[in-house]
Write an enzyme that holds these catalytic residues in place. Structure first.
Site, mmCIF file in Angstrom:
data_model
loop_
_atom_site.group_PDB
_atom_site.id
_atom_site.type_symbol
_atom_site.label_atom_id
_atom_site.label_comp_id
_atom_site.label_asym_id
_atom_site.label_seq_id
_atom_site.Cartn_x
_atom_site.Cartn_y
_atom_site.Cartn_z
ATOM 1 N N LYS A 1 0.818 -1.229 0.000
ATOM 2 C CA LYS A 1 0.000 0.000 0.000
ATOM 3 C C LYS A 1 0.842 1.265 0.000
ATOM 4 O O LYS A 1 0.411 2.305 -0.477
ATOM 5 C CB LYS A 1 -0.944 0.010 1.206
ATOM 6 C CG LYS A 1 -0.206 0.045 2.539
ATOM 7 C CD LYS A 1 -1.142 0.067 3.709
ATOM 8 C CE LYS A 1 -1.730 -1.273 4.055
ATOM 9 N NZ LYS A 1 -0.750 -2.295 4.547
ATOM 10 N N HIS B 1 0.610 -3.086 14.955
ATOM 11 C CA HIS B 1 1.232 -1.976 14.216
ATOM 12 C C HIS B 1 1.241 -0.790 15.173
ATOM 13 O O HIS B 1 0.184 -0.364 15.640
ATOM 14 C CB HIS B 1 0.429 -1.653 12.951
ATOM 15 C CG HIS B 1 1.193 -0.813 11.968
ATOM 16 N ND1 HIS B 1 1.773 0.388 12.311
ATOM 17 C CD2 HIS B 1 1.485 -1.005 10.655
ATOM 18 C CE1 HIS B 1 2.385 0.898 11.252
ATOM 19 N NE2 HIS B 1 2.232 0.073 10.230
ATOM 20 N N GLU C 1 6.023 -5.627 8.633
ATOM 21 C CA GLU C 1 5.354 -5.104 7.428
ATOM 22 C C GLU C 1 5.838 -3.689 7.112
ATOM 23 O O GLU C 1 5.057 -2.745 7.084
ATOM 24 C CB GLU C 1 3.839 -5.080 7.654
ATOM 25 C CG GLU C 1 3.224 -6.422 7.979
ATOM 26 C CD GLU C 1 1.807 -6.291 8.548
ATOM 27 O OE1 GLU C 1 1.300 -5.163 8.699
ATOM 28 O OE2 GLU C 1 1.215 -7.327 8.861
HETATM 29 C C1 LIG Z 1 -1.413 -3.190 8.273
HETATM 30 C C2 LIG Z 1 -0.305 -2.273 7.876
HETATM 31 N N1 LIG Z 1 0.919 -2.791 7.744
HETATM 32 C C3 LIG Z 1 1.965 -2.038 7.379
HETATM 33 C C4 LIG Z 1 1.815 -0.701 7.087
HETATM 34 C C5 LIG Z 1 3.008 0.092 6.657
HETATM 35 O O1 LIG Z 1 3.402 0.965 7.646
HETATM 36 P P1 LIG Z 1 4.724 1.832 7.516
HETATM 37 O O2 LIG Z 1 4.695 2.514 6.219
HETATM 38 O O3 LIG Z 1 4.681 2.744 8.686
HETATM 39 O O4 LIG Z 1 5.879 0.893 7.628
HETATM 40 C C6 LIG Z 1 0.548 -0.103 7.242
HETATM 41 C C7 LIG Z 1 0.364 1.323 6.984
HETATM 42 O O5 LIG Z 1 -0.708 1.870 7.069
HETATM 43 C C8 LIG Z 1 -0.541 -0.917 7.632
HETATM 44 O O6 LIG Z 1 -1.775 -0.428 7.766
#
Ligand SMILES: Cc1ncc(COP(=O)(O)O)c(C=O)c1O
Length: 488
Positions: A96, A224, A301
């Site tokens: 994402k 998270h 993640e």
């Molecule tokens: C479920 C989940 N995992 C991972 C991420 C990625 O987070 P980051 O960019 O802070 O590493 C997000 C970001 O919204 C998320 O919602």
């Protein structure tokens, strides 16, 4: 100096015209396909050189669209850093954050796993032959049809945080391997997530019980701490909480073997909390609560960490307006009596959506060398749409620029292109991909499972740093009064 700036311009000005040079610069077979090409950088050339060369190429044309230079070598570098600093944690890149196929393909080549939020992200990752064991469907609230899609495409691991989700999984994917997402303290994160997701410890017990009744397998716990974490201790607390829920799971007879520590890691160097500082908290917490001999597999993640610093955006000034303030005294040429408004060809409905959605504060970098006595003007910077919300920088101080001049924004790889729209008909900027030869070679070795030693890793980093420094490009940061890009 490594090479002269004129040489760079000369070489790269030939980029489009010279077939030999184009062939030479273009990426190796794997990456030179219909989806994207990348420029293969010879020693001494950097992503910055490409950016400057692209700007030079169009200097006599009116066609000055905004564009990105994406350094895929930077993604490789991040992967090496991850392996070095968090050796026990397997990264599952959060698609994402930046779903650009070039990024996903680079990470797939390196052997990373993927956190997918939807059917489309699963489709994309699987189109690159990523094995199902390297995919976690990490969205706790999913559409039933998409749960069924995961089932028919072999994706087993998925997160949940509610009873209703358990019931949907029981219907659509009874053989799924579920990961219970618990709420973490995200009060110190820039983008909070626990307001929306995560079971409390009390609810976790009920969910484990209900899953047992439904005959669903639970294999572990995820959390998270929020994106853009500013307090490393929140990971330690969340890991301790995860241990508690693991023990509950064992009580209910589950084979708990997966801990997913989520995202939240910084993606650039201008953050208060450094990646290494977070790792210095995570590693001992893992050793305490999930020692190696527990056999628990630890994944994360990361999104921002991998991509933020790899993308640099160049935008062009398309319009300018000088606003005289009320108390203006025409006899005095005082910088305070006027504000200069610049309109550039990308805005908050495009790449700068990070200002709205990601709480980002961006800082323009100017290409023109600033003279020490150059006059500065109060400045605001606006996007190209007709909406008043489309403001990129509210207030900063800059030398005077003209229509046709460029501004550069660094660290633009996270939560930018992924959510950009074409509102008002403005197209998303083209992306030019580059990778240095040492990074390409390292990637090939890592693809074969041969991880570079720490010495080689450091040598590659030093080389890259010196390439950028030696590029001779004179980038000046304007003295903005804003707090700086929050490259969390
Ligand atoms: C479920 C989940 N995992 C991972 C991420 C990625 O987070 P980051 O960019 O802070 O590493 C997000 C970001 O919204 C998320 O919602």
């Amino acid at each position: 100096m490594f090479f002269k700036k004129e040489q760079v311009t000369k070489v790269y000005n030939g980029y489009a015209e010279s077939p030999d040079l184009a062939l030479y610069l273009r990426g190796m077979n794997d990456f030179s396909n219909n989806e994207f090409d990348f420029a293969f950088l010879e020693e001494g050339f950097s992503a910055r050189d490409i950016l400057e060369s692209k700007i030079n190429e169009v200097s006599h044309s009116d066609d000055k669209d905004a564009f990105y230079v994406a350094d895929l070598g930077d993604v490789v570098k991040k992967h090496m850093r991850w392996q070095r600093v968090l050796p026990r944690v397997a990264p599952f890149y959060a698609v994402k954050c930046n779903d650009d196929k070039a990024v996903v393909k680079t990470l797939a080549t390196l052997g990373a796993g993927f956190d997918c939020a939807s059917k489309t992200e699963i489709q994309m990752v699987q189109s690159l032959d990523v094995p199902v064991e390297k995919i976690i469907y990490a969205n706790p609230c999913k559409q039933l049809s998409q749960i069924k899609y995961a089932a028919t495409h072999g994706v087993q691991m998925m997160t949940f945080d509610s009873e209703v989700e358990l019931m949907k999984v029981a219907r659509g994917h009874p053989s799924a391997k579920l990961v219970l997402r618990i709420a973490a303290d995200d009060s110190k994160a820039i983008c909070r997530l626990s307001v929306k997701f995560g079971a409390t410890l009390k609810t976790s017990r009920l969910l484990l019980e209900r899953a047992k009744e439904l005959g669903i397998d639970i294999i572990g716990v995820s959390f998270h701490v929020g994106s853009g974490c500013t307090d490393a201790q929140t990971y330690a607390q969340a890991i301790a909480d995860a241990r508690f829920v693991f023990d509950l799971g064992v009580e209910y007879g589950y084979n708990m073997y997966l801990l997913d520590i989520g995202g939240g890691f910084p993606g650039s160097e201008d953050t208060k909390l450094k990646f290494e500082e977070i790792a210095a908290v995570i590693n001992p917490a893992l050793d305490k609560y999930f020692p190696i001999d527990s056999g628990v597999q630890v994944i994360a993640e990361p999104g921002r960490f991998y991509v933020a610093s790899s993308y640099t955006l160049a935008v062009n000034i398309i319009a300018k307006k000088v606003v005289l303030t009320e108390q203006s005294n025409s006899d005095e040429d005082d910088e305070c009596d006027r504000t200069v408004m610049y309109y550039v060809n990308d805005g908050v409905y495009g790449s700068f959506n990070c200002i709205l959605y990601d709480h980002a504060h961006v800082i323009p970098v100017l290409l023109k060398k600033q003279k020490s006595d150059e006059k500065l003007y109060l400045t605001s910077i606006w996007g190209p749409t007709c909406d008043g919300l489309d403001r990129i920088v509210e207030r900063c101080s800059m030398p005077e620029l003209q229509v046709g001049d460029w501004m550069v924004f660094e660290n633009m790889g996270a939560y930018t292109v992924a959510a950009a729209s074409t509102f008002n008909g403005f197209q998303r900027p083209q992306i030019f991909y580059v990778m240095s030869r040492p990074m390409w070679q390292l990637m090939q070795r890592m693809k074969e499972g041969d991880f570079p030693s720490q010495v080689e890793d450091r040598a590659a980093n030093t080389l890259l740093a010196s390439c950028a420094w030696e590029s001779g490009m004179e980038l000046l940061c304007s003295s903005c009064s804003s707090t700086g890009r929050v490259n969390v």
